[in-house]
Design an enzyme around this catalytic site. Structure first.
Site, PDB file in Angstrom:
ATOM      1  CD  GLU A  15     -46.947   3.458 -13.950  1.00 23.10           C
ATOM      2  OE1 GLU A  15     -47.380   3.795 -15.177  1.00 23.10           O
ATOM      3  OE2 GLU A  15     -45.911   2.725 -13.501  1.00 23.10           O
ATOM      4  CB  THR A  46     -48.068  -1.378 -14.202  1.00 28.11           C
ATOM      5  OG1 THR A  46     -47.678  -2.176 -13.164  1.00 28.11           O
ATOM      6  CG2 THR A  46     -47.523   0.138 -14.086  1.00 28.11           C
ATOM      7  CG  HIS A  78     -51.090   0.429 -17.128  1.00 26.82           C
ATOM      8  ND1 HIS A  78     -49.838   0.707 -17.127  1.00 26.82           N
ATOM      9  CD2 HIS A  78     -51.959   1.177 -16.549  1.00 26.82           C
ATOM     10  CE1 HIS A  78     -49.797   1.920 -16.698  1.00 26.82           C
ATOM     11  NE2 HIS A  78     -50.937   2.176 -15.935  1.00 26.82           N
ATOM     12  CB  ALA A 124     -50.889   1.013 -28.633  1.00 28.09           C
TER      13      ALA A 124
HETATM   14  C1  LIG Z   1     -47.428   5.723 -19.181  1.00 28.93           C
HETATM   15  C2  LIG Z   1     -46.904   4.590 -19.569  1.00 28.93           C
HETATM   16  C3  LIG Z   1     -47.355   3.290 -19.171  1.00 28.93           C
HETATM   17  C4  LIG Z   1     -46.624   1.981 -19.338  1.00 28.93           C
HETATM   18  N1  LIG Z   1     -47.228   1.015 -18.781  1.00 28.93           N
HETATM   19  C5  LIG Z   1     -46.878  -0.146 -19.254  1.00 28.93           C
HETATM   20  C6  LIG Z   1     -47.229  -1.719 -18.538  1.00 28.93           C
HETATM   21  O1  LIG Z   1     -48.447  -1.417 -17.723  1.00 28.93           O
HETATM   22  N2  LIG Z   1     -47.034  -2.717 -18.979  1.00 28.93           N
HETATM   23  C7  LIG Z   1     -46.030  -2.574 -19.987  1.00 28.93           C
HETATM   24  O2  LIG Z   1     -45.872  -3.766 -20.478  1.00 28.93           O
HETATM   25  N3  LIG Z   1     -45.558  -1.663 -20.736  1.00 28.93           N
HETATM   26  C8  LIG Z   1     -45.845  -0.329 -20.212  1.00 28.93           C
HETATM   27  N4  LIG Z   1     -45.508   0.894 -20.787  1.00 28.93           N
HETATM   28  C9  LIG Z   1     -44.398   0.525 -21.770  1.00 28.93           C
HETATM   29  C10 LIG Z   1     -44.760   0.400 -23.262  1.00 28.93           C
HETATM   30  O3  LIG Z   1     -45.503  -0.911 -23.424  1.00 28.93           O
HETATM   31  C11 LIG Z   1     -43.570   0.364 -24.293  1.00 28.93           C
HETATM   32  O4  LIG Z   1     -43.095   1.673 -24.446  1.00 28.93           O
HETATM   33  C12 LIG Z   1     -43.696  -0.185 -25.686  1.00 28.93           C
HETATM   34  O5  LIG Z   1     -42.523  -0.262 -26.149  1.00 28.93           O
HETATM   35  C13 LIG Z   1     -44.606   1.022 -26.454  1.00 28.93           C
HETATM   36  O6  LIG Z   1     -45.983   0.693 -26.065  1.00 28.93           O
HETATM   37  P1  LIG Z   1     -46.979   1.971 -26.951  1.00 28.93           P
HETATM   38  O7  LIG Z   1     -48.287   1.498 -26.293  1.00 28.93           O
HETATM   39  O8  LIG Z   1     -46.459   3.218 -26.820  1.00 28.93           O
HETATM   40  O9  LIG Z   1     -46.842   1.337 -28.458  1.00 28.93           O
HETATM   41  P2  LIG Z   1     -47.238   1.880 -29.964  1.00 28.93           P
HETATM   42  O10 LIG Z   1     -48.066   3.055 -29.559  1.00 28.93           O
HETATM   43  O11 LIG Z   1     -47.653   0.856 -30.635  1.00 28.93           O
HETATM   44  O12 LIG Z   1     -45.757   2.393 -30.532  1.00 28.93           O
HETATM   45  C14 LIG Z   1     -44.688   1.672 -30.635  1.00 28.93           C
HETATM   46  C15 LIG Z   1     -43.552   1.845 -31.473  1.00 28.93           C
HETATM   47  O13 LIG Z   1     -44.237   1.533 -32.888  1.00 28.93           O
HETATM   48  C16 LIG Z   1     -44.369   3.018 -33.720  1.00 28.93           C
HETATM   49  N5  LIG Z   1     -45.605   2.645 -34.369  1.00 28.93           N
HETATM   50  C17 LIG Z   1     -46.734   2.771 -33.717  1.00 28.93           C
HETATM   51  N6  LIG Z   1     -47.886   2.602 -34.408  1.00 28.93           N
HETATM   52  C18 LIG Z   1     -47.199   2.717 -35.722  1.00 28.93           C
HETATM   53  C19 LIG Z   1     -47.535   2.343 -37.127  1.00 28.93           C
HETATM   54  N7  LIG Z   1     -49.062   2.361 -37.484  1.00 28.93           N
HETATM   55  N8  LIG Z   1     -46.745   1.944 -38.084  1.00 28.93           N
HETATM   56  C20 LIG Z   1     -45.359   1.854 -37.762  1.00 28.93           C
HETATM   57  N9  LIG Z   1     -44.773   2.308 -36.435  1.00 28.93           N
HETATM   58  C21 LIG Z   1     -45.846   2.572 -35.581  1.00 28.93           C
HETATM   59  C22 LIG Z   1     -44.064   4.003 -32.595  1.00 28.93           C
HETATM   60  O14 LIG Z   1     -43.680   5.216 -33.176  1.00 28.93           O
HETATM   61  C23 LIG Z   1     -43.257   3.342 -31.662  1.00 28.93           C
HETATM   62  O15 LIG Z   1     -41.736   3.474 -31.915  1.00 28.93           O
HETATM   63  C24 LIG Z   1     -46.012   2.057 -20.499  1.00 28.93           C
HETATM   64  C25 LIG Z   1     -45.451   3.204 -21.297  1.00 28.93           C
HETATM   65  C26 LIG Z   1     -45.980   4.305 -20.632  1.00 28.93           C
HETATM   66  C27 LIG Z   1     -45.416   5.690 -21.483  1.00 28.93           C
END
Ligand SMILES: Cc1cc2nc3c(=O)[nH]c(=O)nc-3n(C[C@H](O)[C@H](O)[C@H](O)COP(=O)(O)OP(=O)(O)OC[C@H]3O[C@@H](n4cnc5c(N)ncnc54)[C@H](O)[C@@H]3O)c2cc1C
Length: 288
Positions: A15, A46, A78, A124
């Site tokens: 990354e 990112t 990303h 997401a």
């Molecule tokens: C490998 C990696 C790369 C990353 N790169 C970036 C980047 O480039 N830019 C950036 O801004 N951030 C980045 N992040 C951080 C990420 O955006 C944050 O961790 C963010 O808080 C959660 O993103 P997510 O896509 O996992 O969210 P989600 O999958 O939406 O999850 C977020 C929260 O919501 C909950 N949730 C999910 N779906 C539901 C549902 N249907 N009902 C109720 N609750 C639900 C989950 O349990 C979790 O607690 C990265 C993280 C990782 C692990």
């Protein structure tokens, strides 16, 4: 059968982050010149959570396109959706496709202070379903997962249930949040497989080189810093070279154990530091 299904060895990927908008792109090319030489399976780029609101998505597209077309490696863009509307996502998909980038890490992102989130994508999984609906299988979709549970989730089991929903929306591969104790990852893997999550899961590893930076990071993401690593940080915090070497040794040991355990892949958070990526690659290359 897809290329991924034919593979037997673990993935090894990197990354990087794009330079800020007022910095020349050449700074990241110097990093990429060296990283591409290490022949990673892909390099992900990112994107600031401000997304289209602050224009950070343009830099991500530019760098992912360069990885694909200038360095001839697989680039992943990303895409954190919290500050995106549907039209922004369609336009980003269009740009990526025109540039031959067919891999996306679909994320929710975190709230940016002073910026009101758009309402089109709450999780997401909403973004993933939207991409699948509009671009069918033209993109390979990656998503994030959390070995110690996402910081907002009430517990790991609930987070894994949400992860299953996300995967079912159309995810091909998962990349994990950083962790420093492999046992968290193994427990998470076992629980995820039991919950019916079958896609490959890559372990995210961050070599620590700076005490303040890592303390900020673990506060943000909730990862546990094991006692033995806290001792290393305390002893070498004011000796940058010693801390860098200790960070490389710790990450390498983690990766050796992960590969021996048969993980699907290792994703190195390089922090744009090719020296560290090279040192680790040299040691683990023959183990993949
Ligand atoms: C490998 C990696 C790369 C990353 N790169 C970036 C980047 O480039 N830019 C950036 O801004 N951030 C980045 N992040 C951080 C990420 O955006 C944050 O961790 C963010 O808080 C959660 O993103 P997510 O896509 O996992 O969210 P989600 O999958 O939406 O999850 C977020 C929260 O919501 C909950 N949730 C999910 N779906 C539901 C549902 N249907 N009902 C109720 N609750 C639900 C989950 O349990 C979790 O607690 C990265 C993280 C990782 C692990």
């Amino acid at each position: 059968m897809s290329t991924d299904e034919k593979r037997e060895r673990a993935f090894f990927s990197f990354e990087i982050f794009p330079p800020k908008r007022d910095m020349p792109l050449e700074t990241v090319y110097r990093t990429l010149d060296e990283l591409a030489d290490l022949e990673p399976d892909f390099i992900s780029v990112t994107c600031g959570a401000g997304g289209s609101a602050d224009g950070s998505n343009h830099r991500t597209i530019e760098v992912a396109s360069a990885i694909q077309n200038k360095y001839h490696r697989e680039g992943i863009a990303h895409l954190p959706c919290i500050h995106f509307c549907r039209a922004d996502v369609l336009s980003m998909l269009d740009e990526l496709e025109k540039n031959g980038v067919r891999k996306i890490l679909a994320l929710r992102g975190d709230r940016v202070p002073d910026l009101t989130p758009k309402e089109d994508f709450r999780h997401a999984s909403d973004l993933i379903a939207f991409i699948r609906e509009h671009a069918k299988d033209r993109f390979q979709i990656f998503a994030a997962c959390y070995p110690e549970g996402h910081i907002e989730a009430p517990d790991l089991d609930t987070d894994i249930q949400n992860l299953r929903r996300k995967v079912d929306a159309g995810v091909d591969r998962l990349i994990s949040q950083l962790f420093f104790d492999n046992e968290f990852f193994y427990t998470f893997l076992e629980k995820s497989r039991r919950a019916g999550i079958r896609v490959p899961i890559e372990a995210g590893i961050m070599p620590v080189t700076n005490k303040k930076q890592i303390e900020r990071m673990v506060t943000l993401c909730g990862a546990t810093l094991p006692r033995k690593f806290q001792r290393v940080l305390a002893k070498y915090e004011s000796q940058p070279d010693a801390l860098r070497d200790a960070g490389i040794a710790f990450a390498t040991e983690q990766i050796v154990d992960l590969l021996a355990h048969g993980v699907d892949g290792v994703h190195l958070y390089t922090m744009n530091n090719p020296y560290i990526a090279r040192k680790i690659s040299e040691t683990v290359r023959t183990l993949l």
